[in-house]
Design a protein around this motif. Structure first.
Motif, PDB file in Angstrom:
ATOM      1  N   ALA A 102       0.870  -1.171   0.000  1.00  0.00           N
ATOM      2  CA  ALA A 102       0.000   0.000   0.000  1.00  0.00           C
ATOM      3  C   ALA A 102       0.910   1.225   0.000  1.00  0.00           C
ATOM      4  O   ALA A 102       2.026   1.178   0.528  1.00  0.00           O
ATOM      5  CB  ALA A 102      -0.907  -0.005   1.229  1.00  0.00           C
ATOM      6  N   LEU A 103       0.430   2.308  -0.588  1.00  0.00           N
ATOM      7  CA  LEU A 103       1.235   3.519  -0.694  1.00  0.00           C
ATOM      8  C   LEU A 103       0.409   4.732  -0.308  1.00  0.00           C
ATOM      9  O   LEU A 103      -0.692   4.935  -0.820  1.00  0.00           O
ATOM     10  CB  LEU A 103       1.747   3.696  -2.128  1.00  0.00           C
ATOM     11  CG  LEU A 103       2.564   4.951  -2.394  1.00  0.00           C
ATOM     12  CD1 LEU A 103       3.947   4.838  -1.744  1.00  0.00           C
ATOM     13  CD2 LEU A 103       2.692   5.202  -3.885  1.00  0.00           C
ATOM     14  N   ALA A 104       0.950   5.527   0.608  1.00  0.00           N
ATOM     15  CA  ALA A 104       0.332   6.787   1.028  1.00  0.00           C
ATOM     16  C   ALA A 104       1.365   7.893   0.856  1.00  0.00           C
ATOM     17  O   ALA A 104       2.564   7.624   0.745  1.00  0.00           O
ATOM     18  CB  ALA A 104      -0.117   6.708   2.488  1.00  0.00           C
ATOM     19  N   MET A 105       0.905   9.124   0.833  1.00  0.00           N
ATOM     20  CA  MET A 105       1.798  10.281   0.763  1.00  0.00           C
ATOM     21  C   MET A 105       1.658  11.035   2.073  1.00  0.00           C
ATOM     22  O   MET A 105       0.540  11.286   2.538  1.00  0.00           O
ATOM     23  CB  MET A 105       1.411  11.189  -0.403  1.00  0.00           C
ATOM     24  CG  MET A 105       1.339  10.487  -1.753  1.00  0.00           C
ATOM     25  SD  MET A 105       2.858   9.668  -2.258  1.00  0.00           S
ATOM     26  CE  MET A 105       3.771  11.056  -2.887  1.00  0.00           C
ATOM     27  N   ASP A 106       2.793  11.409   2.685  1.00  0.00           N
ATOM     28  CA  ASP A 106       2.723  12.185   3.926  1.00  0.00           C
ATOM     29  C   ASP A 106       2.352  13.636   3.586  1.00  0.00           C
ATOM     30  O   ASP A 106       2.211  13.979   2.403  1.00  0.00           O
ATOM     31  CB  ASP A 106       4.010  12.040   4.749  1.00  0.00           C
ATOM     32  CG  ASP A 106       5.193  12.858   4.262  1.00  0.00           C
ATOM     33  OD1 ASP A 106       5.061  13.676   3.328  1.00  0.00           O
ATOM     34  OD2 ASP A 106       6.282  12.687   4.845  1.00  0.00           O
ATOM     35  N   PRO A 107       2.142  14.485   4.579  1.00  0.00           N
ATOM     36  CA  PRO A 107       1.700  15.861   4.312  1.00  0.00           C
ATOM     37  C   PRO A 107       2.656  16.675   3.432  1.00  0.00           C
ATOM     38  O   PRO A 107       2.233  17.660   2.813  1.00  0.00           O
ATOM     39  CB  PRO A 107       1.595  16.486   5.703  1.00  0.00           C
ATOM     40  CG  PRO A 107       1.349  15.329   6.610  1.00  0.00           C
ATOM     41  CD  PRO A 107       2.143  14.196   6.015  1.00  0.00           C
ATOM     42  N   ASP A 108       3.923  16.256   3.342  1.00  0.00           N
ATOM     43  CA  ASP A 108       4.890  16.953   2.494  1.00  0.00           C
ATOM     44  C   ASP A 108       5.093  16.252   1.162  1.00  0.00           C
ATOM     45  O   ASP A 108       6.059  16.515   0.446  1.00  0.00           O
ATOM     46  CB  ASP A 108       6.218  17.102   3.235  1.00  0.00           C
ATOM     47  CG  ASP A 108       6.066  18.000   4.448  1.00  0.00           C
ATOM     48  OD1 ASP A 108       5.655  19.155   4.271  1.00  0.00           O
ATOM     49  OD2 ASP A 108       6.321  17.526   5.571  1.00  0.00           O
ATOM     50  N   ASN A 110       5.860  13.125   0.606  1.00  0.00           N
ATOM     51  CA  ASN A 110       6.856  12.052   0.607  1.00  0.00           C
ATOM     52  C   ASN A 110       6.135  10.718   0.539  1.00  0.00           C
ATOM     53  O   ASN A 110       5.211  10.465   1.322  1.00  0.00           O
ATOM     54  CB  ASN A 110       7.706  12.087   1.893  1.00  0.00           C
ATOM     55  CG  ASN A 110       8.507  13.352   1.989  1.00  0.00           C
ATOM     56  OD1 ASN A 110       9.290  13.678   1.124  1.00  0.00           O
ATOM     57  ND2 ASN A 110       8.312  14.093   3.080  1.00  0.00           N
ATOM     58  N   PRO A 111       6.529   9.837  -0.384  1.00  0.00           N
ATOM     59  CA  PRO A 111       5.886   8.525  -0.457  1.00  0.00           C
ATOM     60  C   PRO A 111       6.211   7.669   0.767  1.00  0.00           C
ATOM     61  O   PRO A 111       7.354   7.644   1.231  1.00  0.00           O
ATOM     62  CB  PRO A 111       6.500   7.896  -1.710  1.00  0.00           C
ATOM     63  CG  PRO A 111       7.147   9.018  -2.459  1.00  0.00           C
ATOM     64  CD  PRO A 111       7.511  10.047  -1.437  1.00  0.00           C
ATOM     65  N   VAL A 112       5.200   6.977   1.279  1.00  0.00           N
ATOM     66  CA  VAL A 112       5.356   6.045   2.391  1.00  0.00           C
ATOM     67  C   VAL A 112       4.788   4.702   1.908  1.00  0.00           C
ATOM     68  O   VAL A 112       3.597   4.585   1.657  1.00  0.00           O
ATOM     69  CB  VAL A 112       4.620   6.527   3.664  1.00  0.00           C
ATOM     70  CG1 VAL A 112       4.770   5.501   4.784  1.00  0.00           C
ATOM     71  CG2 VAL A 112       5.148   7.888   4.098  1.00  0.00           C
ATOM     72  N   LEU A 113       5.680   3.738   1.764  1.00  0.00           N
ATOM     73  CA  LEU A 113       5.310   2.430   1.230  1.00  0.00           C
ATOM     74  C   LEU A 113       5.207   1.425   2.370  1.00  0.00           C
ATOM     75  O   LEU A 113       6.116   1.315   3.197  1.00  0.00           O
ATOM     76  CB  LEU A 113       6.376   1.962   0.228  1.00  0.00           C
ATOM     77  CG  LEU A 113       6.214   0.582  -0.375  1.00  0.00           C
ATOM     78  CD1 LEU A 113       4.951   0.518  -1.252  1.00  0.00           C
ATOM     79  CD2 LEU A 113       7.451   0.212  -1.184  1.00  0.00           C
ATOM     80  N   LEU A 114       4.101   0.695   2.407  1.00  0.00           N
ATOM     81  CA  LEU A 114       3.919  -0.440   3.310  1.00  0.00           C
ATOM     82  C   LEU A 114       4.041  -1.681   2.429  1.00  0.00           C
ATOM     83  O   LEU A 114       3.196  -1.898   1.565  1.00  0.00           O
ATOM     84  CB  LEU A 114       2.552  -0.407   3.983  1.00  0.00           C
ATOM     85  CG  LEU A 114       2.201   0.878   4.737  1.00  0.00           C
ATOM     86  CD1 LEU A 114       0.755   0.808   5.238  1.00  0.00           C
ATOM     87  CD2 LEU A 114       3.166   1.111   5.877  1.00  0.00           C
ATOM     88  N   ASP A 115       5.100  -2.453   2.607  1.00  0.00           N
ATOM     89  CA  ASP A 115       5.416  -3.553   1.699  1.00  0.00           C
ATOM     90  C   ASP A 115       5.558  -4.855   2.475  1.00  0.00           C
ATOM     91  O   ASP A 115       6.541  -5.057   3.181  1.00  0.00           O
ATOM     92  CB  ASP A 115       6.713  -3.227   0.947  1.00  0.00           C
ATOM     93  CG  ASP A 115       7.033  -4.224  -0.147  1.00  0.00           C
ATOM     94  OD1 ASP A 115       6.108  -4.919  -0.618  1.00  0.00           O
ATOM     95  OD2 ASP A 115       8.213  -4.295  -0.530  1.00  0.00           O
ATOM     96  N   GLN A 116       4.554  -5.713   2.338  1.00  0.00           N
ATOM     97  CA  GLN A 116       4.571  -7.014   2.996  1.00  0.00           C
ATOM     98  C   GLN A 116       5.132  -8.037   2.020  1.00  0.00           C
ATOM     99  O   GLN A 116       4.594  -8.223   0.938  1.00  0.00           O
ATOM    100  CB  GLN A 116       3.157  -7.415   3.414  1.00  0.00           C
ATOM    101  CG  GLN A 116       3.082  -8.773   4.072  1.00  0.00           C
ATOM    102  CD  GLN A 116       1.656  -9.151   4.435  1.00  0.00           C
ATOM    103  OE1 GLN A 116       0.820  -8.288   4.675  1.00  0.00           O
ATOM    104  NE2 GLN A 116       1.374 -10.433   4.475  1.00  0.00           N
TER     105      GLN A 116
END
Length: 117
Positions: A102-108, A110-116
């Motif tokens: 899953a991929l979200a973007m922080d308030p700035d 920046n990509p944040v990847l959750l990789d199982q």
């Protein structure tokens, strides 16, 4: 204070590199060593390196931006917990079991990847 969501797992940074060999040599000079992984494209397009508890991924042509990466045991549980707190995902892990991301973007942005895996 105890976290109120499922564990995010191992933290690493995924770097979008221009030259995998030059980046590998640079991080090896800092004491990092490549992990041995039997995976498609490994060592040619991407590489995971470790130095103690620090982990970095070097990715050539796979990411547009450097990405904060977490490897949870259950990406879907982390995704549901974050969504319940208002996090919007650009990419969501499909229902089911096993590997997903899953991929979200922080308030700035920046990509944040959750990789199982």
């Amino acid at each position: 204070m105890e976290p109120i969501s499922p564990s995010l797992g191992q933290f690493s940074i995924s770097l979008a590199v221009k030259d995998l060999d030059k980046s590998r040599a640079f991080y090896e000079a800092l004491g990092f060593y490549p992990l041995e992984l039997p995976a498609p494209g490994y060592g040619k397009k991407w590489l995971i390196m470790r130095h103690g508890d620090a982990v970095i991924g070097l990715f050539h042509g796979m990411f547009e931006h450097n990405t904060i990466t977490f490897n949870p045991i259950d990406v879907r549980a982390v995704q549901r917990s974050a969504q319940s707190r208002g996090v919007e995902f650009k990419v969501t892990a499909a229902d089911g079991v096993g590997p997903a991301h899953a991929l979200a973007m922080d308030p700035d942005n920046n990509p944040v990847l959750l990789d199982q895996h």
